[in-house]
Design an enzyme around this catalytic site. Structure first.
Site, short mmCIF file in Angstrom:
data_model
loop_
_atom_site.label_atom_id
_atom_site.label_comp_id
_atom_site.label_asym_id
_atom_site.label_seq_id
_atom_site.Cartn_x
_atom_site.Cartn_y
_atom_site.Cartn_z
N SER A 25 1.27 3.28 -1.28
CA SER A 25 2.22 2.40 -0.62
C SER A 25 2.98 3.16 0.48
O SER A 25 2.34 3.66 1.41
CB SER A 25 3.17 1.76 -1.66
OG SER A 25 3.87 0.68 -1.10
N ASP B 288 -3.99 -7.46 -3.00
CA ASP B 288 -2.71 -6.91 -2.53
C ASP B 288 -2.05 -7.90 -1.57
O ASP B 288 -2.64 -8.32 -0.58
CB ASP B 288 -2.97 -5.58 -1.82
CG ASP B 288 -1.72 -4.76 -1.58
OD1 ASP B 288 -0.63 -5.34 -1.51
OD2 ASP B 288 -1.85 -3.53 -1.44
N HIS C 286 -0.56 -5.50 -5.41
CA HIS C 286 -0.21 -4.22 -4.80
C HIS C 286 -0.06 -3.13 -5.88
O HIS C 286 -0.47 -1.98 -5.67
CB HIS C 286 1.10 -4.39 -4.03
CG HIS C 286 1.52 -3.20 -3.23
ND1 HIS C 286 0.77 -2.70 -2.18
CD2 HIS C 286 2.63 -2.41 -3.31
CE1 HIS C 286 1.40 -1.65 -1.66
NE2 HIS C 286 2.53 -1.46 -2.32
#
Length: 304
Positions: free
Chosen positions: A87, A251, A284
């Protein structure tokens, strides 16, 4: 420690073979966690003896990496076997490979594309909005006063939902009521279990977080451009490291199409790029919770 199942003796990132350096960033969200060492709006300004608040300068992902570079220099480290992150950590890995290509041999960005684009930029604005409308935020001047806790809780609730996936909501939580016997149609305060789960998650994270730090992280993610380029494509041209990109098809933060576009942009510059999909029900968060099936892939990539 969310990658503890990947890092350690005999694991994918084998600490019998590799030294692992992991540091807190500037404006770390968890500014109130006693285990966190960070500098940001909640830190004391030595010139005033009070927290910086919004007088703290805005910072970019590049600033995070330059702090890490200063640490590497102080340790006498001139080259990294690999730079890996998930991320926002993935953004930092792109930045490392673009700004210091001579130092990075391998690049492993996980659940991260190199360009937020207008869609994610807008979502990040939505994340921040509950803080900005909380009257206790007071334009960031709340230290020593009532803090914007409710706004921060709501912001983190939104993040928790956005970072997950509808499959998680269906399979892990389901349609149950928050409290058995309290039908949501019997009173407005009666809730569904999914609402209670998200509110609990937001409250737990808010307990160690700082609202201004959250806002600064939003800005840093919105403005990310790797390598100091005018565009992401410009910055990605500087990357020379062999690359493994892991992404989640479901995601909803960094969409799979954006990750694949980033891979294509790096590959177009003659760099070897390998991609792989992370399966799971967590959107995610698959990049945090569901990498175990990729242990051999990661270990093999690091060994080549």
């Amino acid at each position: 420690g969310y990658w503890d199942y990947l890092i350690g003796p005999g694991k994918a990132i084998d600490t019998n073979k590799y030294y692992v350096i992991s540091v807190d960033s500037l404006v770390n969200l968890n500014a109130r966690d006693p285990n966190v060492v960070t500098t940001g709006p909640a830190s004391i300004n030595p010139d005033t003896g009070k927290p910086y608040g919004m007088s703290f300068p805005l910072v970019a992902i590049r600033d995070f990496v330059n702090v890490q570079k200063a640490l590497a220099d102080s340790l006498g480290i001139g080259r990294f076997h690999a730079v890996i992150g998930a991320s926002m950590g993935g953004l930092q890995s792109y930045e490392w490979a673009a700004s210091y290509p001579e130092m990075v041999e391998r690049l492993v960005p996980v659940i991260a594309a190199a360009d937020a684009g207008p869609w994610l930029t807008a979502w990040l604005n939505v994340w921040a909005s509950p803080i900005l409308v909380d009257p206790n935020w007071n334009k960031g001047d709340y230290y020593g006063r009532t803090e914007p806790v409710e706004g921060l809780k709501s912001a983190l609730k939104i993040v928790s939902l956005h970072a997950n996936h509808w499959l998680w909501a269906e399979k892990a939580v389901g349609p149950a009521w928050a409290v058995e016997g309290r039908d949501p149609m019997a009173g407005y305060d009666n809730k569904f279990k999914i609402e209670a789960v998200l509110e609990a998650a937001g409250a737990a994270r808010a307990a160690v977080s700082d609202a201004n730090h959250f806002l600064y992280l939003v800005k840093a993610n919105q403005t990310f451009v790797p390598g100091g380029g005018k565009t992401a494509a410009d910055g990605l041209k500087k990357i020379r490291a062999r690359t493994l990109m892991l992404y989640a098809p479901g995601d909803q933060v960094f969409a799979a199409d954006w990750v694949r576009a980033t891979a294509d942009a790096i590959r177009a510059n003659g760099v070897e790029v390998e991609t792989a999909e992370i399966a799971g029900n967590f959107g995610h968060l698959n990049g945090v919770l569901a990498l175990k099936p990729h242990e051999a892939r990661i270990a093999g990539f690091l060994a080549r």
